[in-house]
Design a protein around this motif. Structure first.
Motif: not given
Length: 356
Positions: A321-324, A288-300, A337-341, A305-308
């Protein structure tokens, strides 16, 4: 209360509607910024400036503050909590806590808006506040910042001696680029002049009224780090700035690896960075890729997945493989899975299907 004592009031009663859905279950002032609840930055800065007594003016989810912040002893201050039963405006909220403050009429009381992250020199503002002008004591000092485009703000012009001359509403032709930065120092007895039990705005009523009466209201102009943490994008930006050391704060140090991972979090990816925060009990899976983001308590955040530039709310799940991108997920949101937001806010408990 001794003459040298400094007290503070943090106005923390707002509903945080601009930060929904993150504030659906908690006050905005306790949202994670840089890995700690936002108010910890303000309290630590007040303590560093010599404040020994902090009063929190609370309203929305008022019961959540004390369990998080306690009595203030870990910062070397004493914290009192005062509930605002009905919204009273910025001035009414300050007046509502007057009975919790000391009784030295000349005492200094620092007032902070509970959603501003600032690196300005508060001790210097206090020293400036204590300096008379032509034998006249200062009644109120306002921290002012200079902005490139002041059209979106009310402006606060000052004269050559720093005296505030007016409060000018938003205009397409601003009279100055100086704007209110949300940190004030009040003389203790001035707080008692605000009408009790009424809705009052310090910006529209109290400050203009003091100027009209000839009271000495001064501006402390300093262009240091300053951010209104009132939207999800601003929350992410402030958190990133704290982690990377761009926003100076005595609450925590900068993260050397470009990310802050709380004790109890599980991070199995080497692609967490850019000023990201991963809170306790959260999981970031391998790949997974987490860039410049906040992953709060208990989140998965699942594998691939890519979270930016996003906020993943408490106990939310970002599928494989979802993208935020610029997204804000409320509590317990499931992104399939695979969704884009992209640039969206997803309400508490919602499931985003794979086709989105």
């Amino acid at each position: 209360m001794t003459q040298s004592s400094v007290e503070a009031v943090i106005v923390a009663g707002g509903f945080g509607s601009r930060l929904l859905p993150l504030t659906a279950r908690r006050p905005k002032h306790l949202l994670d910024v840089g890995g700690v609840p936002f108010l910890e930055h303000q309290i630590a800065r007040l303590a560093e400036a010599g404040v020994d007594h902090v009063v929190l003016a609370t309203s929305y989810h008022a019961d959540q503050f004390r369990p998080v912040l306690g009595d203030g002893s870990r910062w070397g201050v004493r914290i009192d909590y005062v509930l605002e039963e009905e919204p009273l405006g910025t001035g009414g909220a300050i007046r509502n806590v007057a009975d919790a403050l000391g009784d030295d009429p000349d005492g200094a009381v620092v007032i902070l808006n509970g959603d501003v992250l600032s690196g300005h020199d508060l001790p210097a503002q206090l020293e400036d506040f204590r300096t008379p002008r032509d034998g006249q004591r200062v009644d109120v000092s306002l921290h002012l910042v200079e902005v490139e485009d002041a059209r979106a703000f009310g402006c606060v012009p000052t004269d050559g001696a720093g005296r505030v001359t007016a409060f000018v509403e938003k205009s397409d032709a601003p009279v100055t680029n100086q704007v209110n930065a949300g940190c004030y120092v009040f003389r203790r007895d001035v707080i008692d002049t605000i009408p009790a039990g009424q809705v009052v705005s310090v910006e529209r009523e109290t400050f203009p009224g003091l100027v009209a009466e000839g009271r000495l209201v001064v501006g402390f102009v300093e262009t240091a780090y300053w951010r209104d943490v009132g939207t999800p994008a601003a929350l992410v930006g402030a958190s990133r700035d704290v982690v990377l050391g761009v926003a100076p704060t005595p609450a925590i140090g900068a993260a050397e690896a470009g990310a802050r991972v709380a004790d109890g979090a599980s991070v199995h990816s080497d692609q967490v960075g850019g000023g990201s925060v991963v809170m306790k009990e959260a999981t970031v899976e391998q790949g997974a890729v987490v860039e410049g983001s906040i992953v709060m308590t208990g989140a998965v955040v699942e594998e691939g997945a890519r979270v930016t530039d996003s906020v993943v709310g408490p106990w939310a799940r970002v599928g494989r493989d979802a993208v935020l991108q610029g997204a804000t997920l409320g509590d317990e949101v499931v992104v399939s899975a695979g969704a884009h937001v992209t640039d969206e806010r997803v309400d508490v408990g919602t499931t985003v299907p794979a086709g989105d």
